[in-house]
Design an enzyme around this catalytic site. Structure first.
Site, PDB file in Angstrom:
ATOM      1  N   GLY A 140       0.819  -1.220   0.000  1.00 14.42           N
ATOM      2  CA  GLY A 140       0.000   0.000   0.000  1.00 14.42           C
ATOM      3  C   GLY A 140       0.847   1.261   0.000  1.00 14.42           C
ATOM      4  CB  ALA A 168      -6.863  -0.264   5.489  1.00 19.33           C
ATOM      5  CB  THR A 195      -8.237   2.542   1.362  1.00 21.44           C
ATOM      6  OG1 THR A 195      -7.655   1.915   0.206  1.00 21.44           O
ATOM      7  CG2 THR A 195      -7.368   2.284   2.564  1.00 21.44           C
ATOM      8  CB  THR A 208      -9.926   7.400   8.495  1.00 15.02           C
ATOM      9  OG1 THR A 208     -10.451   8.397   7.618  1.00 15.02           O
ATOM     10  CG2 THR A 208     -11.091   6.574   9.002  1.00 15.02           C
ATOM     11  CG  ASP A 209     -10.545  12.435   7.596  1.00 18.06           C
ATOM     12  OD1 ASP A 209     -10.205  11.313   7.178  1.00 18.06           O
ATOM     13  OD2 ASP A 209     -10.884  13.362   6.821  1.00 18.06           O
ATOM     14  CE1 TYR A 238     -11.292   3.309   4.941  1.00 18.97           C
ATOM     15  CE2 TYR A 238     -11.987   5.561   5.424  1.00 18.97           C
ATOM     16  CZ  TYR A 238     -10.995   4.609   5.344  1.00 18.97           C
ATOM     17  OH  TYR A 238      -9.699   4.946   5.672  1.00 18.97           O
ATOM     18  CD1 TRP A 260      -9.500  13.983   3.440  1.00 21.46           C
ATOM     19  CD2 TRP A 260      -9.135  15.925   2.387  1.00 21.46           C
ATOM     20  NE1 TRP A 260     -10.690  14.648   3.353  1.00 21.46           N
ATOM     21  CE2 TRP A 260     -10.498  15.843   2.717  1.00 21.46           C
ATOM     22  CE3 TRP A 260      -8.672  17.071   1.732  1.00 21.46           C
ATOM     23  CZ2 TRP A 260     -11.410  16.866   2.406  1.00 21.46           C
ATOM     24  CZ3 TRP A 260      -9.575  18.079   1.428  1.00 21.46           C
ATOM     25  CH2 TRP A 260     -10.922  17.973   1.760  1.00 21.46           C
TER      26      TRP A 260
END
Ligand SMILES: NC(=O)C1=CN([C@@H]2O[C@H](COP(=O)(O)OP(=O)(O)OC[C@H]3O[C@@H](n4cnc5c(N)ncnc54)[C@H](OP(=O)(O)O)[C@@H]3O)[C@@H](O)[C@H]2O)C=CC1
Ligand SMILES: Cc1cn([C@H]2C[C@H](O)[C@@H](COP(=O)(O)OP(=O)(O)O[C@H]3O[C@@H](C)C(=O)[C@@H](O)[C@H]3O)O2)c(=O)[nH]c1=O
Length: 290
Positions: free
Chosen positions: A11, A62, A64, A103-104, A127, A152
């Site tokens: 990744g 992950a 994604t 993640t945000d 997600y 991001w």
């Protein structure tokens, strides 16, 4: 010797970890692809750990694809929610420190205020739900686990906002970009460098640091439209960037409107100075062109 295992080795973040790995004689890192080590197969990971003892595991594995996750729910949940629990269980059994990336998108994003680690989560897409469940499956274990939420990611390699825009700009004259989604872009190499820094600091003085959730992104805030506009300007792209609403993309999964992560905790704990996203973007595009 510090032995580090990186899962999801093919990744974009794992590749950046390989690129930024400190050149210390006493640091030994192994990058395992999904084919070589599938984190959803606990027995396979257990066998691996029996044969290859480690001090740290950085989980870069992950699911994604945010839009696909809406329909491919079982796979996304198994990888993002169940497997991190397996890794925490193994961290307890094999006595290693777990660094897990989140993640945000665990946040709803209705509040125009930077998000602190302890704030209420409420993901607006599947997600985000799976990533939140992954965190919740790690936290009950009595292990040193550091969950780093970021937002991001961009780089000139891999599949991300920047590479997709660069590719599209060669084929499309007008590209619409939403201006009602705001966050902080994060240069993957900056995040990778920080993860190494954190490991070395924890290793040096473990009692100084508190496991738990930490937020990391580049400094600065922007919308996707402004991000695309800046890439267009710095990169001299041959296309027009048109401002759009998220409602102009009806087939897409919901995204938080405002998911700026507050980074005070990680900065003060680990003594970090974080570059502004525009500085890192310029650096990354400059290196790409050379
Ligand atoms: N990209 C972004 O903008 C952001 C990412 N994050 C988080 O950062 C982390 C790294 O993301 P990023 O590098 O962009 O992700 P990538 O999609 O680039 O990499 C994830 C890797 O995990 C692999 N993988 C999938 N399933 C398994 C499995 N069962 N076992 C082992 N490996 C597996 C994938 O393989 P394959 O491709 O073959 O399926 C892929 O190589 C993730 O946790 C992500 O949620 C957080 C915020 C933003
Ligand atoms: C195709 C397209 C989409 N959009 C909109 C639709 C949608 O709301 C939004 C989606 O953007 P992307 O698909 O680039 O971004 P997305 O995949 O949602 O990016 C996220 O990835 C995951 C892994 C994370 O953890 C997040 O931090 C975040 O980086 O952009 C445009 O504005 N213009 C376009 O041309």
């Amino acid at each position: 010797m510090i032995k580090v295992l990186i899962t999801g080795g093919q990744g974009q973040l794992a590749q950046a970890l390989a690129h930024t790995q400190p050149k210390h004689q006493y640091l030994f890192a192994t990058y395992q692809s999904k084919q070589a080590l599938d984190i959803t197969h606990i027995q396979q990971v257990k066998r691996y750990l029996q044969n290859n003892p480690i001090n740290y595991l950085i989980n870069c594995a992950a699911y994604t694809q945010v839009d696909h996750a809406e329909t491919d729910q079982k796979r996304a949940y198994t990888i993002n929610a169940i497997a991190p629990g397996y890794l925490a269980n193994l961290a307890q059994e094999f006595n290693f420190t777990l660094l897990h990336i989140s993640t945000d998108y665990v946040f709803e994003g209705l509040l125009a205020k930077p998000l602190i680690e302890g704030m209420t989560t409420n993901p607006v897409n599947y997600y985000g739900k799976t990533k939140l469940a992954g965190e919740q499956n790690i936290l009950p274990y009595n292990i040193p686990a550091y969950i780093i939420r970021t937002s991001w990611l961009f780089d000139v390699l891999g599949d991300n906002f920047l590479t997709r825009l660069l590719k599209r700009s060669q084929q499309e004259k007008h590209i619409g970009m939403v201006y009602d989604q705001v966050s902080s872009p994060t240069y993957i190499q900056d995040l990778a460098t920080t993860l190494w820094k954190i490991i070395l600091q924890i290793h040096e003085n473990p009692s100084l640091y508190q496991p738990g959730i930490y937020h990391y992104a580049n400094e600065g805030v922007t919308s996707r439209y402004d991000l695309a506009w800046t890439i267009h300007k710095i990169g001299n792209l041959n296309c027009n960037i048109i401002p759009k609403h998220s409602s102009d993309f009806p087939g897409f999964a919901n995204r938080p409107s405002y998911s700026v992560l507050d980074k005070e905790k990680i900065k003060s704990t680990f003594g970090l100075t974080i570059p502004h996203w525009q500085e890192s973007l310029a650096y990354c595009l400059h290196n790409y062109r050379q």
